[in-house]
Design a protein around this motif. Structure first.
Motif, mmCIF file in Angstrom:
data_model
loop_
_atom_site.group_PDB
_atom_site.id
_atom_site.type_symbol
_atom_site.label_atom_id
_atom_site.label_comp_id
_atom_site.label_asym_id
_atom_site.label_seq_id
_atom_site.Cartn_x
_atom_site.Cartn_y
_atom_site.Cartn_z
ATOM 1 N N THR A 84 0.835 -1.183 0.000
ATOM 2 C CA THR A 84 0.000 0.000 0.000
ATOM 3 C C THR A 84 0.878 1.245 0.000
ATOM 4 O O THR A 84 2.021 1.206 0.472
ATOM 5 C CB THR A 84 -0.916 0.022 1.234
ATOM 6 N N VAL A 86 -0.144 3.899 1.618
ATOM 7 C CA VAL A 86 -0.491 4.601 2.860
ATOM 8 C C VAL A 86 0.653 4.459 3.855
ATOM 9 O O VAL A 86 1.089 3.349 4.167
ATOM 10 C CB VAL A 86 -1.797 4.048 3.460
ATOM 11 N N TYR A 99 -6.625 4.841 1.026
ATOM 12 C CA TYR A 99 -6.715 3.402 1.272
ATOM 13 C C TYR A 99 -8.030 2.816 0.760
ATOM 14 O O TYR A 99 -8.037 1.723 0.192
ATOM 15 C CB TYR A 99 -6.559 3.122 2.763
#
Length: 290
Positions: A84, A86, A99
């Motif tokens: 990810t 994030v 997200y």
């Protein structure tokens, strides 16, 4: 290159199990009355549980060697390596704007669905203080459960889409499923990892409907009663680059997995100085193109 999930065949045969590790799980005890939970939102403090549980030692199989064979439609769960972008999972704005779209794209790609409805995200920690969320602090779920039932799965769809649209969707034969996407916030996870039951080994009579009472409404989940035929799996040392997909309800009744019991598990070999487990789960409803 990312590898797609394996093609699906609806086989009842469970995965092999080595049971190399033994962990402790909490199962519900059967009782004459329907079990009830009064939620923290209702009590204004800690939730209240109107049923008894029993702790059982269960053999756990490392699912990593089996990961390429896992399917949410056969076992009810899958392990994927999906990094990810994030950086801070405690940033509520990043969860919503970055997200959430990541999870939607992941499910569209992996499961071939036309529509993804994200409706909840929850951070959890087994630190005594729990993990911060907009609606309060949360710890891991420590009772073996399934988030939805044959009754509450369709009701959640109605809550989100409205009665008319949801019933039209279900009566048309379109397939809908509820999928949780579970990811460690920090890793590797050394404490309270997630244990999952192979849905092919779970008897319907061991799924115990339980009322979950909130202010103004009552939901329903399943708790699981223990049976020795159940087979349990976990992914040791999970990192934030990995996710578990967990199916909690499927509208289709054709032999595929519909309800996947899961819980945090206590491992006796956990180091005493292991850092708290921190994780985030996103709940979704997905609509297939069939």
């Amino acid at each position: 290159m990312e590898q797609p999930l394996p093609s699906v065949r609806y086989e009842a045969a469970p995965l092999e199990a080595s049971g190399a590790v033994v962990g402790s799980l909490n199962f519900i005890r059967r009782q004459s009355r329907k079990p009830v939970i009064h939620s923290a939102a209702l009590t204004g403090g800690a939730p209240r549980f109107f049923f008894e549980t029993e702790e059982r030692s269960v053999p756990l199989t490392d699912l990593r060697p089996l990961a390429r064979r896992l399917s949410v439609d056969r076992q009810g769960f899958a392990l994927l390596h999906r990094p990810t972008v994030v950086a801070d999972f405690y940033d509520d704005a990043a969860i919503e704007t970055v997200y959430g779209p990541e999870i939607e794209a992941l499910l569209r790609r992996e499961l071939g669905v036309s529509r993804v409805i994200l409706f909840d995200s929850t951070r959890r920690s087994d630190d005594p203080a729990g993990a911060a969320n907009p609606d309060g602090r949360r710890g891991p779920a420590t009772r073996v459960h399934v988030d939805y039932t044959v009754k509450s799965g369709p009701q959640r769809l109605r809550d989100l889409l409205g009665v008319a649209e949801a019933d039209k969707l279900l009566s048309s034969g379109r397939r809908v499923a509820q999928i949780n996407v579970w990811r460690p916030i920090r890793g590797p996870v050394q404490r309270s990892p997630l244990a999952l039951a192979d849905a092919a080994t779970v008897r319907a009579e061991d799924l115990i409907p339980t009322d979950q009472v909130f202010p103004g409404r009552t939901g329903e989940i399943y708790h699981l009663a223990y049976h020795p035929e159940q087979r349990w799996y976990y992914a040791p040392q999970m990192t934030p680059d990995e996710v578990l997909l967990i199916k909690s309800w499927d509208s289709r009744e054709d032999g595929r997995a519909r309800f996947t019991p899961h819980s945090a598990v206590d491992l006796p070999q956990t180091p005493k100085d292991a850092p708290p487990r921190e994780s985030i789960e996103v709940r979704t409803l997905i609509v297939f193109d069939e």
